[in-house]
Design a protein around this motif. Structure first.
Motif, PDB file in Angstrom:
ATOM      1  N   PRO A 267       9.901   5.249   1.121  1.00  0.00           N
ATOM      2  CA  PRO A 267      11.048   4.747   0.354  1.00  0.00           C
ATOM      3  C   PRO A 267      12.371   5.160   1.007  1.00  0.00           C
ATOM      4  N   LEU A 268      13.322   4.244   0.986  1.00  0.00           N
ATOM      5  CA  LEU A 268      14.661   4.441   1.553  1.00  0.00           C
ATOM      6  C   LEU A 268      14.667   4.593   3.076  1.00  0.00           C
ATOM      7  N   HIS A 269      13.566   4.257   3.744  1.00  0.00           N
ATOM      8  CA  HIS A 269      13.487   4.287   5.204  1.00  0.00           C
ATOM      9  C   HIS A 269      13.282   2.869   5.726  1.00  0.00           C
ATOM     10  N   SER A 270      13.745   2.639   6.937  1.00  0.00           N
ATOM     11  CA  SER A 270      13.484   1.352   7.591  1.00  0.00           C
ATOM     12  C   SER A 270      12.062   1.370   8.130  1.00  0.00           C
ATOM     13  N   PRO A 271      11.411   0.219   8.147  1.00  0.00           N
ATOM     14  CA  PRO A 271      10.071   0.177   8.748  1.00  0.00           C
ATOM     15  C   PRO A 271      10.139   0.531  10.227  1.00  0.00           C
ATOM     16  N   SER A 272       9.096   1.156  10.735  1.00  0.00           N
ATOM     17  CA  SER A 272       9.029   1.493  12.154  1.00  0.00           C
ATOM     18  C   SER A 272       8.841   0.214  12.977  1.00  0.00           C
ATOM     19  N   PHE A 273       9.045   0.339  14.264  1.00  0.00           N
ATOM     20  CA  PHE A 273       8.843  -0.775  15.191  1.00  0.00           C
ATOM     21  C   PHE A 273       7.452  -1.381  14.998  1.00  0.00           C
ATOM     22  N   VAL A 274       6.430  -0.535  14.911  1.00  0.00           N
ATOM     23  CA  VAL A 274       5.056  -1.049  14.813  1.00  0.00           C
ATOM     24  C   VAL A 274       4.795  -1.736  13.473  1.00  0.00           C
ATOM     25  N   MET A 275       5.433  -1.260  12.403  1.00  0.00           N
ATOM     26  CA  MET A 275       5.254  -1.928  11.111  1.00  0.00           C
ATOM     27  C   MET A 275       5.959  -3.286  11.116  1.00  0.00           C
ATOM     28  N   LYS A 276       7.134  -3.347  11.734  1.00  0.00           N
ATOM     29  CA  LYS A 276       7.841  -4.633  11.861  1.00  0.00           C
ATOM     30  C   LYS A 276       7.002  -5.603  12.688  1.00  0.00           C
ATOM     31  N   LEU A 277       6.446  -5.106  13.783  1.00  0.00           N
ATOM     32  CA  LEU A 277       5.632  -5.947  14.661  1.00  0.00           C
ATOM     33  C   LEU A 277       4.400  -6.457  13.923  1.00  0.00           C
ATOM     34  N   HIS A 278       3.767  -5.597  13.154  1.00  0.00           N
ATOM     35  CA  HIS A 278       2.591  -6.016  12.382  1.00  0.00           C
ATOM     36  C   HIS A 278       2.967  -7.122  11.403  1.00  0.00           C
ATOM     37  N   ALA A 279       4.122  -6.970  10.752  1.00  0.00           N
ATOM     38  CA  ALA A 279       4.588  -7.987   9.801  1.00  0.00           C
ATOM     39  C   ALA A 279       4.884  -9.308  10.512  1.00  0.00           C
ATOM     40  N   VAL A 280       5.511  -9.248  11.667  1.00  0.00           N
ATOM     41  CA  VAL A 280       5.825 -10.450  12.440  1.00  0.00           C
ATOM     42  C   VAL A 280       4.536 -11.172  12.826  1.00  0.00           C
ATOM     43  N   LEU A 281       3.537 -10.421  13.256  1.00  0.00           N
ATOM     44  CA  LEU A 281       2.267 -11.029  13.678  1.00  0.00           C
ATOM     45  C   LEU A 281       1.498 -11.658  12.513  1.00  0.00           C
ATOM     46  N   MET A 282       1.817 -11.287  11.294  1.00  0.00           N
ATOM     47  CA  MET A 282       1.138 -11.856  10.126  1.00  0.00           C
ATOM     48  C   MET A 282       1.810 -13.157   9.650  1.00  0.00           C
ATOM     49  N   ARG A 283       2.965 -13.457  10.169  1.00  0.00           N
ATOM     50  CA  ARG A 283       3.716 -14.643   9.726  1.00  0.00           C
ATOM     51  C   ARG A 283       3.163 -15.922  10.352  1.00  0.00           C
ATOM     52  N   ASP A 284       2.789 -16.859   9.505  1.00  0.00           N
ATOM     53  CA  ASP A 284       2.265 -18.142   9.987  1.00  0.00           C
ATOM     54  C   ASP A 284       3.310 -18.945  10.754  1.00  0.00           C
TER      55      ASP A 284
ATOM     56  N   LEU B 142       5.476 -17.983  12.795  1.00  0.00           N
ATOM     57  CA  LEU B 142       5.762 -17.452  14.134  1.00  0.00           C
ATOM     58  C   LEU B 142       4.545 -17.462  15.060  1.00  0.00           C
ATOM     59  N   LYS B 143       3.421 -17.984  14.590  1.00  0.00           N
ATOM     60  CA  LYS B 143       2.182 -17.959  15.381  1.00  0.00           C
ATOM     61  C   LYS B 143       2.267 -18.752  16.685  1.00  0.00           C
ATOM     62  N   SER B 144       3.180 -19.707  16.769  1.00  0.00           N
ATOM     63  CA  SER B 144       3.325 -20.459  18.021  1.00  0.00           C
ATOM     64  C   SER B 144       4.168 -19.686  19.036  1.00  0.00           C
ATOM     65  N   ILE B 145       4.800 -18.586  18.595  1.00  0.00           N
ATOM     66  CA  ILE B 145       5.665 -17.774  19.450  1.00  0.00           C
ATOM     67  C   ILE B 145       5.004 -16.457  19.831  1.00  0.00           C
ATOM     68  N   ILE B 146       4.406 -15.795  18.849  1.00  0.00           N
ATOM     69  CA  ILE B 146       3.723 -14.511  19.050  1.00  0.00           C
ATOM     70  C   ILE B 146       2.490 -14.518  18.166  1.00  0.00           C
ATOM     71  N   SER B 147       1.368 -14.060  18.723  1.00  0.00           N
ATOM     72  CA  SER B 147       0.122 -14.196  17.968  1.00  0.00           C
ATOM     73  C   SER B 147      -0.910 -13.156  18.376  1.00  0.00           C
ATOM     74  N   TRP B 148      -1.785 -12.842  17.417  1.00  0.00           N
ATOM     75  CA  TRP B 148      -2.958 -12.018  17.714  1.00  0.00           C
ATOM     76  C   TRP B 148      -3.906 -12.833  18.564  1.00  0.00           C
ATOM     77  N   LEU B 149      -4.678 -12.180  19.403  1.00  0.00           N
ATOM     78  CA  LEU B 149      -5.784 -12.840  20.068  1.00  0.00           C
ATOM     79  C   LEU B 149      -6.914 -12.983  19.046  1.00  0.00           C
ATOM     80  N   PRO B 150      -7.863 -13.888  19.247  1.00  0.00           N
ATOM     81  CA  PRO B 150      -8.915 -14.113  18.251  1.00  0.00           C
ATOM     82  C   PRO B 150      -9.669 -12.847  17.833  1.00  0.00           C
ATOM     83  N   HIS B 151      -9.863 -11.894  18.754  1.00  0.00           N
ATOM     84  CA  HIS B 151     -10.606 -10.684  18.410  1.00  0.00           C
ATOM     85  C   HIS B 151      -9.778  -9.689  17.605  1.00  0.00           C
ATOM     86  N   GLY B 152      -8.461  -9.874  17.520  1.00  0.00           N
ATOM     87  CA  GLY B 152      -7.609  -9.036  16.684  1.00  0.00           C
ATOM     88  C   GLY B 152      -7.299  -7.653  17.226  1.00  0.00           C
ATOM     89  N   ARG B 153      -7.610  -7.392  18.496  1.00  0.00           N
ATOM     90  CA  ARG B 153      -7.353  -6.074  19.094  1.00  0.00           C
ATOM     91  C   ARG B 153      -6.130  -6.067  20.011  1.00  0.00           C
TER      92      ARG B 153
END
Length: 160
Positions: free
Chosen positions: A50-67, A69-80
């Protein structure tokens, strides 16, 4: 010839097939620790404090979950691992909004500071990987560390 043996009192490397196999294998093989089965230890600790900004990795995880943005940045099929598909579009549409950055090189530096490795060869060439950054498992990000923050921390003793 006495291949594999250093001397009679040393270890015979050829008898340790597991070690010699790891040395012999080349790309596209990659050895990693499988963290996908790690359970969240403390369910009460939020992903973002609470009251903290998300870390770089949490922001990145959120970006990768956005439908959208999938044509710009995406998980590989295996998710690793993940890949930036259109770097220029990522630089324009994503970096300033989510990461407060302007250049893709700054983003790459941040990723490296968080321990991401970039595959240079093999079928996952150009993708980024971290053993604790897996699709659908954002709780693993809590265990990731930023190397530059760890190095730059200065501890000052309280003097009265």
């Amino acid at each position: 010839k006495n291949m594999g043996k250093i001397s009679s009192d040393k270890i015979d490397v050829s008898s340790h097939s597991q070690i010699s196999q790891r040395v012999k294998m080349s790309a596209p093989y990659f050895y990693y620790k499988d963290c996908s089965q790690e359970r969240e230890e403390d369910l009460m600790t939020p992903l973002v404090k609470p009251l903290h900004s998300p870390s770089f990795v949490m922001k990145l995880h959120a970006v990768l979950m956005r439908d959208d943005l999938k044509s710009i940045i995406s998980w590989l099929p295996h998710g690793r691992s993940w890949k930036i598909i259109h770097e220029r579009e990522f630089e324009i549409r994503t970096l300033p909004i989510y990461f407060n950055l302007k250049k893709i090189s700054s983003f790459h530096e941040q990723a490296a500071e968080w321990g991401f490795q970039r595959f240079k060869t093999g079928p996952d060439q150009g993708t980024f990987y971290h053993e604790r950054f897996l699709r659908g498992l954002p709780h693993l990000c809590k265990k990731m560390k930023n190397a530059s923050l760890s190095r730059s921390m200065v501890y000052v003793e309280h003097i009265e």
